[in-house]
Design a protein around this motif. Structure first.
Motif, short mmCIF file in Angstrom:
data_model
loop_
_atom_site.label_atom_id
_atom_site.label_comp_id
_atom_site.label_asym_id
_atom_site.label_seq_id
_atom_site.Cartn_x
_atom_site.Cartn_y
_atom_site.Cartn_z
N LYS A 103 58.92 21.53 -62.58
CA LYS A 103 57.76 20.80 -62.05
C LYS A 103 57.60 19.46 -62.76
O LYS A 103 57.14 18.49 -62.15
CB LYS A 103 56.50 21.66 -62.17
CG LYS A 103 56.50 22.85 -61.21
CD LYS A 103 55.18 23.57 -61.17
CE LYS A 103 55.24 24.88 -60.40
NZ LYS A 103 55.42 24.72 -58.96
N LYS A 143 50.32 24.71 -64.83
CA LYS A 143 51.53 25.22 -64.19
C LYS A 143 52.67 25.38 -65.19
O LYS A 143 52.97 24.45 -65.94
CB LYS A 143 52.01 24.24 -63.11
CG LYS A 143 50.97 23.93 -62.05
CD LYS A 143 51.54 22.99 -60.98
CE LYS A 143 50.52 22.80 -59.86
NZ LYS A 143 51.07 22.06 -58.72
N VAL A 153 51.35 29.37 -61.50
CA VAL A 153 50.33 28.33 -61.29
C VAL A 153 48.94 28.94 -61.46
O VAL A 153 48.61 29.92 -60.80
CB VAL A 153 50.47 27.72 -59.88
CG1 VAL A 153 49.32 26.75 -59.59
CG2 VAL A 153 51.81 27.00 -59.75
N GLU A 185 47.51 19.44 -64.26
CA GLU A 185 47.20 18.36 -63.31
C GLU A 185 45.82 18.50 -62.71
O GLU A 185 45.19 19.56 -62.78
CB GLU A 185 48.27 18.27 -62.22
CG GLU A 185 48.30 19.43 -61.27
CD GLU A 185 49.37 19.28 -60.20
OE1 GLU A 185 50.40 18.63 -60.45
OE2 GLU A 185 49.17 19.83 -59.10
N GLU A 186 45.38 17.41 -62.14
CA GLU A 186 44.06 17.37 -61.50
C GLU A 186 44.03 18.35 -60.33
O GLU A 186 44.99 18.46 -59.56
CB GLU A 186 43.81 15.95 -60.96
CG GLU A 186 42.49 15.83 -60.26
CD GLU A 186 42.24 14.42 -59.70
OE1 GLU A 186 43.14 13.57 -59.85
OE2 GLU A 186 41.17 14.22 -59.13
N ARG A 187 42.92 19.07 -60.22
CA ARG A 187 42.77 20.00 -59.11
C ARG A 187 42.31 19.22 -57.87
O ARG A 187 41.27 18.57 -57.89
CB ARG A 187 41.73 21.05 -59.48
CG ARG A 187 41.46 22.04 -58.39
CD ARG A 187 40.52 23.12 -58.88
NE ARG A 187 40.11 23.92 -57.76
CZ ARG A 187 39.35 24.99 -57.86
NH1 ARG A 187 38.91 25.38 -59.04
NH2 ARG A 187 39.01 25.67 -56.79
N LEU A 188 43.12 19.27 -56.83
CA LEU A 188 42.81 18.53 -55.61
C LEU A 188 42.02 19.39 -54.64
O LEU A 188 42.11 20.63 -54.68
CB LEU A 188 44.10 18.05 -54.94
CG LEU A 188 45.00 17.14 -55.79
CD1 LEU A 188 46.32 16.89 -55.07
CD2 LEU A 188 44.30 15.81 -56.05
N GLU A 192 45.59 22.95 -47.21
CA GLU A 192 47.03 22.86 -47.50
C GLU A 192 47.85 22.90 -46.22
O GLU A 192 47.44 23.49 -45.23
CB GLU A 192 47.45 24.00 -48.43
CG GLU A 192 46.96 23.79 -49.84
CD GLU A 192 47.36 24.92 -50.77
OE1 GLU A 192 48.55 25.25 -50.84
OE2 GLU A 192 46.47 25.47 -51.43
N LYS A 214 48.22 31.55 -48.57
CA LYS A 214 48.73 32.12 -49.82
C LYS A 214 47.83 33.23 -50.40
O LYS A 214 48.35 34.24 -50.88
CB LYS A 214 48.95 31.03 -50.85
CG LYS A 214 50.22 30.25 -50.54
CD LYS A 214 50.70 29.43 -51.72
CE LYS A 214 52.02 28.78 -51.41
NZ LYS A 214 52.01 27.33 -51.60
N LEU A 282 51.60 18.82 -53.68
CA LEU A 282 51.31 19.81 -54.72
C LEU A 282 52.60 20.24 -55.39
O LEU A 282 52.64 20.52 -56.59
CB LEU A 282 50.65 21.05 -54.12
CG LEU A 282 49.28 20.87 -53.48
CD1 LEU A 282 48.78 22.19 -52.94
CD2 LEU A 282 48.29 20.31 -54.50
N GLU A 283 53.65 20.37 -54.58
CA GLU A 283 54.94 20.81 -55.13
C GLU A 283 56.02 20.51 -54.11
O GLU A 283 55.75 20.36 -52.92
CB GLU A 283 54.93 22.32 -55.38
CG GLU A 283 54.75 23.13 -54.10
CD GLU A 283 55.08 24.60 -54.23
OE1 GLU A 283 55.64 25.03 -55.25
OE2 GLU A 283 54.80 25.33 -53.26
P1 AMP Z 1 52.48 25.31 -56.33
O1 AMP Z 1 53.43 26.44 -56.61
O2 AMP Z 1 52.58 24.18 -57.26
O3 AMP Z 1 52.43 24.90 -54.86
O4 AMP Z 1 51.04 25.97 -56.51
C1 AMP Z 1 50.67 27.17 -55.87
C2 AMP Z 1 49.32 27.02 -55.26
O5 AMP Z 1 48.38 26.61 -56.27
C3 AMP Z 1 49.22 25.95 -54.18
O6 AMP Z 1 49.61 26.42 -52.93
C4 AMP Z 1 47.75 25.61 -54.24
O7 AMP Z 1 46.98 26.58 -53.53
C5 AMP Z 1 47.44 25.71 -55.70
N1 AMP Z 1 47.58 24.39 -56.34
C6 AMP Z 1 48.67 23.88 -56.95
N2 AMP Z 1 48.44 22.63 -57.42
C7 AMP Z 1 47.17 22.33 -57.09
C8 AMP Z 1 46.32 21.19 -57.30
N3 AMP Z 1 46.75 20.12 -57.95
N4 AMP Z 1 45.08 21.25 -56.81
C9 AMP Z 1 44.61 22.34 -56.17
N5 AMP Z 1 45.34 23.45 -55.95
C10 AMP Z 1 46.61 23.46 -56.40
#
Ligand code: AMP
Ligand code: GLY
Length: 426
Positions: A103, A143, A153, A185-188, A192, A214, A282-283
């Motif tokens: 990441k 993360k 995460v 990281e900042e929570r957005l 999604e 999810k 986000l990823e």
């Molecule tokens: P990721 O594996 O990085 O996609 O994270 C898994 C889940 O965590 C995502 O599908 C989002 O629901 C949540 N998530 C990850 N990053 C963020 C973020 N910066 N802000 C809010 N939710 C997040």
């Protein structure tokens, strides 16, 4: 040609099913496959991570195209091993797969390419990470840097929670070496969506939009899972946003990767947050989404093999386009009781035949196997019951009609798959 699909989940059932329909293909194998894939492909008992045995199988059986489903073999270098023997394999090489495997690497590339993504810090030292969340004026997400089977995460709502998450990953090492460093990281805030595309290293062929679900329970409550259902298209990604993702995210990404000597050939999957100021990443994933692949492939009218094969053998997909059914599709995941926590296996599944007879329904298998001529559960996510309909409501109703015909002890599923999409039409 003969094709090998690597993997054993619902995504790989979708890929095997779709590839088997291609007039270019006269044999599909899947390693290791599952109870349902056996209906569409010949299952071969080789684990997805056993690169040496997969290589030998492909050479011994004159397989012309290998399609890798999951991320672990990509990050472990399956593509590098196959390319060293001049074998056509679909997926990014080990360096490209770092986009999902690290990441912090993904964040660094995004910053370099000016891709909209949450502000972040990368830490190996818990004290420094704690200081960052205490000083941040926003809620954070913590993360694990490496691959943690979708569990690394932790979304937090205050600095104390974030500090516990930092301890869990960096101090208690809950995710082992995958958590040797962390991204904070900042929570957005927003809805999604998934944007999945195929890239030949330079050109991009986007797939239709889709949206995953999810959290385990209705209303997006409960713990995160690998995905409890998905549908396509996702109205939150309207035409304008779709174009913006290509222009501000995927093309800049591919350019910066090339500057670093990475010619990225394979799936580019951007997990997006649709914020008030537009799509944020986000990823990135280096493979198709699961369960998004199932509804996407149900809507795909074009043969998928030419775009996979051109990419795999180093050709150009510049003039390729994929055509989609107008009607939306919906996939409802039926899971084992207890999933995403501990669950029992070996439950007999009934009703699969009747559900599969409904016009426009395909039941993709994820965690199943055959025991004494019966299909039994063998994983957390068991089935992806997928339907296409004239409109989203019709597709949802059809998928749930099929779900109602299937049963196994302890089965649970969300009852609101696709509802976010419906709300946008009302
Ligand atoms: P990721 O594996 O990085 O996609 O994270 C898994 C889940 O965590 C995502 O599908 C989002 O629901 C949540 N998530 C990850 N990053 C963020 C973020 N910066 N802000 C809010 N939710 C997040
Ligand atoms: N459905 C989410 C993923 O494949 O990562």
């Amino acid at each position: 040609m003969k094709v090998l699909v690597v993997g054993s989940g619902g995504r790989e059932h979708g890929l095997s099913w779709k590839i088997a329909q291609s007039p270019l293909v006269d044999g599909v194998f899947c390693a290791p496959g599952n109870g349902g894939i056996a209906e569409d492909a010949i299952c071969v008992d080789i684990p997805a991570e056993d690169i040496g045995s997969l290589l030998k199988f492909v050479k011994d059986n004159a397989i012309e195209l290998t399609v890798v489903g999951p991320e672990a073999p990509l990050v472990a270098g399956i593509v590098d091993a196959f390319r060293a023997e001049s074998l056509a394999i679909f997926g990014p090489d080990k360096r490209g797969a770092q986009l999902e495997g690290s990441k912090s690497f993904a964040k660094e590339v995004m910053q370099k390419a000016s891709i909209p993504t949450a502000a972040c810090g990368v830490f190996t030292d818990a004290d420094k990470a704690r200081a960052y969340v205490r000083e941040a004026c926003f809620p954070t997400v913590v993360k694990a840097d490496g691959l943690a089977a979708g569990k690394g995460v932790i979304v937090t709502s205050c600095a104390d929670e974030a500090c516990s998450a930092i301890d869990e990953i960096l101090v208690e090492k809950a995710f082992g070496s995958a958590g040797a460093s962390i991204v904070v990281e900042e929570r957005l805030v927003g809805e999604e969506a998934s944007f999945i595309a195929i890239c030949d290293g330079e050109h991009i062929v986007p797939l239709a939009s889709s949206q995953d679900h999810k959290p385990a329970y209705d209303g997006d409550l409960g713990p995160n899972t690998g995905g409890m259902g998905a549908y396509s298209p996702a109205p939150v990604l309207d035409e304008n946003a779709y174009g913006r993702v290509l222009d501000t995210i995927l093309y800049p990404l591919v350019r910066v990767l090339r500057e670093r000597g990475i010619t990225y050939k394979g799936v580019l999957y951007a997990g997006l947050m649709m914020t008030q100021t537009g799509p944020y990443v986000l990823e990135f994933n280096a493979r198709m989404g699961d369960p998004e692949t199932q509804p996407l492939l149900m809507r795909l009218k074009s043969d998928i093999v030419p775009v996979l094969y051109e990419t795999a053998k180093g050709g150009s997909i510049r003039n390729m386009e994929l055509a989609w059914e107008d009607g939306p599709s919906v996939c409802v995941v039926m899971a084992s009781g207890g999933y995403p926590g501990p669950y029992e296996k070996g439950k007999v599944i009934s009703g699969l035949g009747d559900a599969g007879k409904i016009d426009g329904v395909k039941v993709f298998h994820a965690g199943t196997r055959i025991r004494d001529n019966q299909v039994v559960t063998s994983g957390g996510r068991v089935l992806g019951v997928t339907a296409v309909g004239g409109d989203l409501k019709a597709a949802i109703d059809k998928a749930y009609r099929a779900v109602s015909l299937i049963s196994f002890d302890g089965a649970h599923y969300r009852k609101d798959i696709g509802h976010k999409g419906l709300r946008r039409f009302t």
